[in-house]
Design a protein around this motif. Sequence first.
Motif, PDB file in Angstrom:
ATOM      1  N   THR A   1       5.903  -3.579  12.897  1.00 16.31           N
ATOM      2  CA  THR A   1       6.256  -3.617  11.429  1.00 16.31           C
ATOM      3  C   THR A   1       5.059  -2.743  10.833  1.00 16.31           C
ATOM      4  O   THR A   1       4.038  -3.273  10.923  1.00 16.31           O
ATOM      5  CB  THR A   1       6.785  -4.840  10.925  1.00 16.31           C
ATOM      6  N   PHE A   2       5.552  -1.574  10.064  1.00 20.15           N
ATOM      7  CA  PHE A   2       4.692  -0.912   9.303  1.00 20.15           C
ATOM      8  C   PHE A   2       4.778  -0.919   7.740  1.00 20.15           C
ATOM      9  O   PHE A   2       5.942  -0.748   7.378  1.00 20.15           O
ATOM     10  CB  PHE A   2       4.501   0.395   9.846  1.00 20.15           C
ATOM     11  N   ARG A   3       4.049  -1.596   6.763  1.00 23.62           N
ATOM     12  CA  ARG A   3       4.060  -1.972   5.539  1.00 23.62           C
ATOM     13  C   ARG A   3       3.186  -0.784   4.839  1.00 23.62           C
ATOM     14  O   ARG A   3       1.875  -0.902   5.295  1.00 23.62           O
ATOM     15  CB  ARG A   3       3.931  -3.337   5.272  1.00 23.62           C
ATOM     16  N   PHE A   4       3.792  -0.395   3.687  1.00 24.78           N
ATOM     17  CA  PHE A   4       2.811   0.443   2.879  1.00 24.78           C
ATOM     18  C   PHE A   4       3.039   0.394   1.598  1.00 24.78           C
ATOM     19  O   PHE A   4       4.113  -0.004   1.073  1.00 24.78           O
ATOM     20  CB  PHE A   4       2.903   1.918   3.291  1.00 24.78           C
TER      21      PHE A   4
ATOM     22  N   ASP B   1     -10.954 -16.494   3.771  1.00 26.38           N
ATOM     23  CA  ASP B   1     -10.455 -16.138   2.408  1.00 26.38           C
ATOM     24  C   ASP B   1      -9.428 -15.409   2.557  1.00 26.38           C
ATOM     25  O   ASP B   1      -8.644 -15.248   3.748  1.00 26.38           O
ATOM     26  CB  ASP B   1     -11.624 -14.904   1.771  1.00 26.38           C
ATOM     27  N   THR B   2      -8.848 -14.742   1.802  1.00 27.95           N
ATOM     28  CA  THR B   2      -7.304 -14.092   1.750  1.00 27.95           C
ATOM     29  C   THR B   2      -7.552 -12.444   1.867  1.00 27.95           C
ATOM     30  O   THR B   2      -6.360 -11.942   1.829  1.00 27.95           O
ATOM     31  CB  THR B   2      -6.671 -14.530   0.322  1.00 27.95           C
ATOM     32  N   THR B   3      -8.721 -12.081   2.190  1.00 28.93           N
ATOM     33  CA  THR B   3      -8.968 -10.645   2.554  1.00 28.93           C
ATOM     34  C   THR B   3      -8.047 -10.319   3.556  1.00 28.93           C
ATOM     35  O   THR B   3      -8.415 -10.720   4.777  1.00 28.93           O
ATOM     36  CB  THR B   3     -10.454 -10.185   2.715  1.00 28.93           C
ATOM     37  N   ARG B   4      -7.134  -9.100   4.065  1.00 32.42           N
ATOM     38  CA  ARG B   4      -6.493  -8.702   4.926  1.00 32.42           C
ATOM     39  C   ARG B   4      -7.648  -7.984   5.868  1.00 32.42           C
ATOM     40  O   ARG B   4      -8.413  -7.278   5.445  1.00 32.42           O
ATOM     41  CB  ARG B   4      -5.496  -7.784   4.632  1.00 32.42           C
TER      42      ARG B   4
ATOM     43  N   GLU C   1      -6.619  -1.275   8.585  1.00 36.38           N
ATOM     44  CA  GLU C   1      -7.908  -1.045   8.296  1.00 36.38           C
ATOM     45  C   GLU C   1      -8.036  -0.195   6.846  1.00 36.38           C
ATOM     46  O   GLU C   1      -9.031   0.177   6.468  1.00 36.38           O
ATOM     47  CB  GLU C   1      -7.975   0.189   9.226  1.00 36.38           C
ATOM     48  N   GLN C   2      -6.993  -0.102   6.282  1.00 37.12           N
ATOM     49  CA  GLN C   2      -6.898   0.329   4.736  1.00 37.12           C
ATOM     50  C   GLN C   2      -6.306  -0.702   3.649  1.00 37.12           C
ATOM     51  O   GLN C   2      -5.152  -1.342   4.400  1.00 37.12           O
ATOM     52  CB  GLN C   2      -6.506   1.664   4.521  1.00 37.12           C
ATOM     53  N   ASN C   3      -6.494  -0.359   2.408  1.00 36.11           N
ATOM     54  CA  ASN C   3      -5.815  -1.719   1.733  1.00 36.11           C
ATOM     55  C   ASN C   3      -4.618  -1.171   1.213  1.00 36.11           C
ATOM     56  O   ASN C   3      -3.652  -1.917   0.703  1.00 36.11           O
ATOM     57  CB  ASN C   3      -6.673  -1.783   0.594  1.00 36.11           C
TER      58      ASN C   3
END
Length: 730
Positions: free
Chosen positions: A234-237, A181-184, A211-213
């Motif tokens: 790379t840290f994305r938020f 599925d597409t869940t990270r 670990e978090q959405n």
Amino acid sequence: MLKYCLLLLIVFMSILNADDKVEIYSSSVKSKDNIVNASGGVTVVYQDYFLTADRAVYDRDTQDLELFGHVRLNHNKNYKILGKYAKLNLAKKERYFKPLYLLDTKSDVWISANEGEAKAEMLDITSGSVSGCDPINPLWTMEFSSSDYNTDSKWLNLYNTRLYIYDIPVFYTPYFGYSFDTTRRTGLLKPSFGISSTEGFFYEQPIYIAEQNWWDLEINPQIRTSRGEGVYATFRFVDSPVSSGEFKAGYFKEKEDYFLKNNLENQSHYGFNFRYNNINPLNQWLGLNLSGQSGIYADINHMNDVDYINLASNTNGENQSTATQVLSRVNIFYNTNDNYIGTYFKYYEDLTLQTNDNTLQKLPTIQYHHYVDTFLKDHLLYSFDVQSNNIQRIINKKVIQTDVNLPVTLQTSLFEEYINLSYKANMYLQHSQFSGHEQNPITGFEYHDGFYARNYHTIAVSTQLTKAYENFSHVMGVEVRYNRKGWSKKDGFYEDNLEYCSDFTNKTDPNYAQRCEFYNIAAIQNDTQVDFKQYFYDTSAQEILYHRISQNISYENTKERYGDLENELDYKIASFLSYYNNMFYNYKENKFSKVFNQISFNKYGLNIALSHLYKDTFLPKTTTYTPYTSYFTSSVKYTYNRHYSYNASYNYDIESKERKSMSLGFVYTKRCWDFGIQYTENNRPVLTTIGAANSSVYDRYIYLTIVLKPLMKANTGSPFLSYKLPNDAK
């Protein structure tokens, strides 16, 4: 018939003692000593499971349900399991299949194995194979010694995995994980490999942490066996519904022998990139309830040289940097229907320089703008704009430069709007306040604070006519603008430099660049500007042709009475063929000062784009200045059929006789995989200890792309394997 119904009822009543209801249907049911035998096409319904088989045996004491022959299990319309034998314990929620064939209905990925045993949501699978291709003679398979699959999270783990293209083994990995599925989720991403005659073997293994959405982290360690090692992250938020950002940093250390052999300026390459966007910061951060729009956009970059970009990944060449300057900027604004307030920070890094102490920066620019207001029933229009730039650097001169603009326009129409008239009075002021000192002062010249003020007048007459024909419509417009200088006043810097810096023939003077680097006054002359435009549209309102001619006529410069004649044409020759031309003709030189041509073709699976740019400033050529530009670009893509496509590109600087880039490749596409080979050349800058004459190299790569669909995504820009040929230093 009554006996059959009683036996079926007994089965139902027995199974109802379990936690969940189970329904069994068949054409024949027999019961003896708490053992129920069902045959003649068995159907079992349990929660969101739907099972069918040739026959079934149910033990009321142990609650074991065994299915035989053509066993099929459907779970919540997401996946199917097939086998010859299955055993389910409804009390313990255990399931066993032999052999096992599992199909995920959304992705069409299937697993074939000797047997599989499930407890709760986990399915343990013995040796088998997985693929996304047709099960009959699949193009690729991944064989494994063991596997486990979580039916809730839809995550599949494979161990001791061998990749086969048809029956040929091409790759081995001790572990491979994949989500249906597409869940990270946290895990390993697709690795990248490369071989270089100068850099050795390349390997990059991305690690993904989610670990978090609201955030994720991607770590990309890499090794180049003959060059060095490095790591990028790379840290994305997403910190709120109206804001998001990304922070990327990296470090690469060259081996000593590679560093010395290639005369690199830096043995370590490092840098960072930070991007952030918030579309409502004032209300969000300060708790306000402003009706206007606010925003922050940040794009901050720093690196010690351009190799920080080029070593970031093993891409197909598209991310290889050819720029020599990096821009960092932060924009902050507040906007209403009437007013706009903004501040902008710009910081430049020249990657060809060892230090940027002498590079001009804008830290910051502050702007206030009042939008157009009207009086006298929209006949009188005015706006106001003030902008102050703090142009600074660590050494040498710096300046605070402020511009003020106040245009006032009076407009009307005549003859039922066939003729439009307007008069504009333009008020302009610029003030410069200097500080700092010059390391290399110009003899007989000093910077003085100063201001420049002027006004000028513009009278415009225009008309636009539209006429419809049977097969097309024609729109034609003409505008004539007359500009006349008004009064002007200047002192200090502008009195010393206005005439010198506005004469571009002085560019050959070695002192011109330093003396005029802060001069940016646009020249105003007594002149007339004539613009003619016309459009042709077909019956579906699609533009067929756009044509514009513009001519400037000066009443001051008798030697150059006529400015460059501009002609612009955009012609859709057919739905698949278009041509664009933009050219400027200089009367004094009897030559074209600029010619740009571009032609595009898209039909029969063939997509071609060709363009050429020529520019001539007509200034003398020196060792540091070239007045000519002649640049050719091209790209071709041919789709032979739904399986084969070919592509090529070639970019060449005709004036410097230097190939900037080229590529040639093809892609073979099937339902379950893509295969491609690409050869790429890229002329990129590099910071060395030798100097500007050797500041670029030709990177030459051969890329091999393999996309196993749907386990991998196509067009990700990251090849499966690359081979880097020796560099050609320039």
